[in-house]
Design an enzyme around this catalytic site. Structure first.
Site, PDB file in Angstrom:
ATOM      1  N   GLU A  65       0.847  -1.233   0.080  1.00  0.00           N
ATOM      2  CA  GLU A  65      -0.093  -0.162  -0.092  1.00  0.00           C
ATOM      3  C   GLU A  65       0.803   1.221   0.210  1.00  0.00           C
ATOM      4  O   GLU A  65       0.601   2.048   0.720  1.00  0.00           O
ATOM      5  CB  GLU A  65      -0.933  -0.087   1.178  1.00  0.00           C
TER       6      GLU A  65
HETATM    7  C1  TNX Z   1      -4.423  -4.211   4.706  1.00  0.00           C
HETATM    8  S1  TNX Z   1      -2.562  -6.315   4.389  1.00  0.00           S
HETATM    9  C2  TNX Z   1      -3.042  -4.012   5.323  1.00  0.00           C
HETATM   10  C3  TNX Z   1      -2.832  -3.467   6.844  1.00  0.00           C
HETATM   11  C4  TNX Z   1      -4.084  -3.168   7.353  1.00  0.00           C
HETATM   12  C5  TNX Z   1      -5.130  -4.446   6.999  1.00  0.00           C
HETATM   13  C6  TNX Z   1      -6.342  -4.271   7.861  1.00  0.00           C
HETATM   14  C7  TNX Z   1      -1.573  -5.422   4.244  1.00  0.00           C
HETATM   15  C8  TNX Z   1      -0.367  -5.828   3.672  1.00  0.00           C
HETATM   16  N1  TNX Z   1      -1.976  -4.030   4.681  1.00  0.00           N
HETATM   17  O1  TNX Z   1      -2.053  -2.338   6.670  1.00  0.00           O
HETATM   18  O2  TNX Z   1      -3.595  -3.132   8.927  1.00  0.00           O
HETATM   19  O3  TNX Z   1      -5.411  -4.273   5.621  1.00  0.00           O
HETATM   20  O4  TNX Z   1      -7.099  -5.439   7.475  1.00  0.00           O
END
Ligand code: TNX
Length: 536
Positions: free
Chosen positions: A352
């Site tokens: 992300e």
């Molecule tokens: C996605 S899974 C994220 C996290 C969040 C999570 C909450 C991932 C690699 N990144 O930053 O905490 O969703 O479900």
């Protein structure tokens, strides 16, 4: 009563008493994860205070295993069994073959329980299975008035995948030493062997880095909701490594970058770019299925410390990938943490990074992989890292994007399976769950159980898979009760997905076995979610 009738009654009474009260057979015990093969035989073994533990093979490797067994049963049984080479009723036999061979055999007869394995890990897993064969009260923290009987039979077992893990996000809400250790204890019961610690995120930096002290002094100050935060000193971390190692669990540290770095940017303003923000619409800067609610652009000021962040949005921060100081920080962090991490893996995050330009992201990931390799570790990254050129042997952790998994497989790299729709422990069970998120799915216990890593994605074959990991993100998790509510019983389902072959897994059978595991959680005071799918 006629003479004949009383003879019949006497005969039936004698029959009932000669068989004794019949407990469950070995294949009816709540063994989770389900062993490869279980054959039950008549009779049972009763553990008494007069029993002793006999060690066959390398004593130095076996001693701690015998101590672990003793420690585990001590509070409930009051026993402290003698340990030695003389004849005993609990027998641990180490052949001394390959250390990565996690297989074991357990044979229970009316006179003894014998565990044999090539490696200490195999003996440890045999001990876990033996413990589950006894009444569930064996896990109680205080003395129990129970006959410690295990049904006779033979078990041959080994895991389907070499990596069976769980992740704790200690960044969104800090999780202290005692709660992490408690989690490790429960992982060990389920034969999980990797604990991934998500040590840094926008809301907090949770591991002491001696060459960059403000990371924790400032970056560790707070957490989601604005509470106190916290961090592990390197001594704390070493203690967790040791505690986990005693339970055959390897710690994988994660430093999430180049995104999810607001806490670091709050600590060291000189790292803060503020310049990489793309113009225009940022409405995609959140989880795959969600829209963002805040204006991220206002958050970034060039070369000034970022504000500490206590919300739960993601995707707004980035390291400056053109700045040499960034790589100096990364090198120092990877070096210091690698020195105190005996396991092979170092997790570099990589998820992300919505405000890092694509080219910058790729350049950054490739450079950080080199740094990790230089310090002797194998990089693991969330699936987005596969958009870069991965080094041979590096691992991509699949959580959301099948295309990314395909990119990793195409490069010949292995996948760690953590599909959010199945393995995310922070997802709510249903719309009434008191905490948790639901951006990926609602995950009831049956849903967490009913999937097969080997067929989940058409892009990922069984041979591409290193293993399975269940992450617990902690945006909504504040304390041990919250951890337990989201983790149990689902972690048991995921442990079985990781350990037992798909062909042997069966929801009806699991439902019965997990109810017995529930008894052992009950006696330990673990506040698990009583899924309506199970007759607890
Ligand atoms: C996605 S899974 C994220 C996290 C969040 C999570 C909450 C991932 C690699 N990144 O930053 O905490 O969703 O479900």
């Amino acid at each position: 009563m006629t003479y004949q009738k009383s003879i019949i009654v006497l005969f039936l009474t004698a029959l009932v008493f000669s068989c004794g009260p019949k407990g469950p057979s070995l294949d009816e015990r709540g063994l989770i994860p389900l062993p490869k093969s279980v054959s039950s035989s008549n009779g049972s073994f009763e553990l008494t205070s007069a029993a002793s533990i006999q060690l066959i093979g390398d004593q130095a490797s076996l001693e701690p295993l015998a101590q672990y067994f003793n420690q585990t049963i001590k509070r409930a049984t009051g026993f402290e069994l003698e340990v030695g080479e003389g004849e005993g009723q609990i027998i641990l036999e180490l052949y001394g073959g390959a250390l990565d061979d996690e297989s074991y055999e357990l044979e229970i007869t009316s006179s003894q329980a014998k565990i044999s394995a090539d490696s200490p890990a195999g003996i440890f897993y045999g001990i876990q299975t033996l413990l589950q064969a006894f009444p569930s009260q064996i896990f109680a923290p205080m003395a129990q008035n129970v006959n410690w009987i295990a049904p006779a039979g033979k078990i041959q077992d080994d895991p389907e995948y070499p990596y069976r893990g769980s992740m704790l996000d200690v960044a969104r809400h800090f999780i202290g030493m005692e709660d992490v250790k408690h989690y490790i204890d429960q992982m060990a019961r389920l034969k999980l062997n990797y604990l991934h610690l998500h040590l840094t995120d926008d809301q907090g930096w949770r591991i002491e880095i001696k060459s960059w002290p403000k990371l924790t002094e400032i970056g560790g100050k707070t957490q989601v909701g604005g509470g106190e935060g916290g961090f592990f000193t390197q001594e704390d971390y070493k203690e967790l490594v040791r505690y986990a190692q005693e339970r055959f669990i390897t710690i994988v540290p994660e430093i999430d970058m180049p995104g999810h770095t607001n806490a670091a940017l709050a600590a060291y303003g000189e790292l803060n770019p503020g310049i990489n923000l793309p113009d225009g619409d940022l409405s995609t800067v959140n989880h795959p299925s969600e829209e963002s609610e805040i204006d991220f652009t206002s958050k970034m000021i060039t070369r000034e410390p970022a504000e500490l962040y206590t919300g739960i949005e993601v995707g707004f921060s980035t390291f400056d990938t053109d700045l040499e100081l960034t790589y100096q920080l990364v090198d120092d962090v990877v070096r210091e943490l690698s020195e105190i991490t005996p396991g092979p893996y170092f997790h570099i995050g990589g998820d992300e990074s919505h405000v890092t330009a694509k080219d910058d992201y790729i350049k950054f990931v490739e450079r950080v992989q080199d740094i990790v390799q230089k310090h002797g570790k194998i990089s693991v990254g969330w699936d987005e890292v596969a958009t870069a050129n991965l080094l041979p042997g590096n691992i991509a952790q699949f959580w959301a994007m099948e295309d990314n998994a395909a990119l990793a497989v195409g490069q010949g790299n292995q996948i760690l399976m953590s599909p959010a729709k199945k393995s995310y422990l922070d997802m709510q069970y249903d719309s009434t769950s008191r905490i948790g998120l639901h951006w990926a799915a609602y995950i009831e216990l049956d849903s967490a159980y009913l999937w097969d890593p080997a067929t989940y994605s058409s892009n990922i074959k069984k041979s591409d898979i290193l293993g399975v990991e269940a992450p617990l993100w902690t945006e909504t998790v504040e304390n041990r009760a919250d951890i337990e509510y989201l983790t149990f019983p689902r972690l048991a389902a995921l442990a079985e997905v990781a350990w037992s072959p798909g062909s042997s897994r069966d929801w009806e059978s699991f439902k019965g076995r997990v109810a017995q595991l529930g008894e052992s959680w009950e006696v330990q005071g673990i506040q698990f979610y009583k899924s309506p799918k199970v007759a607890w």
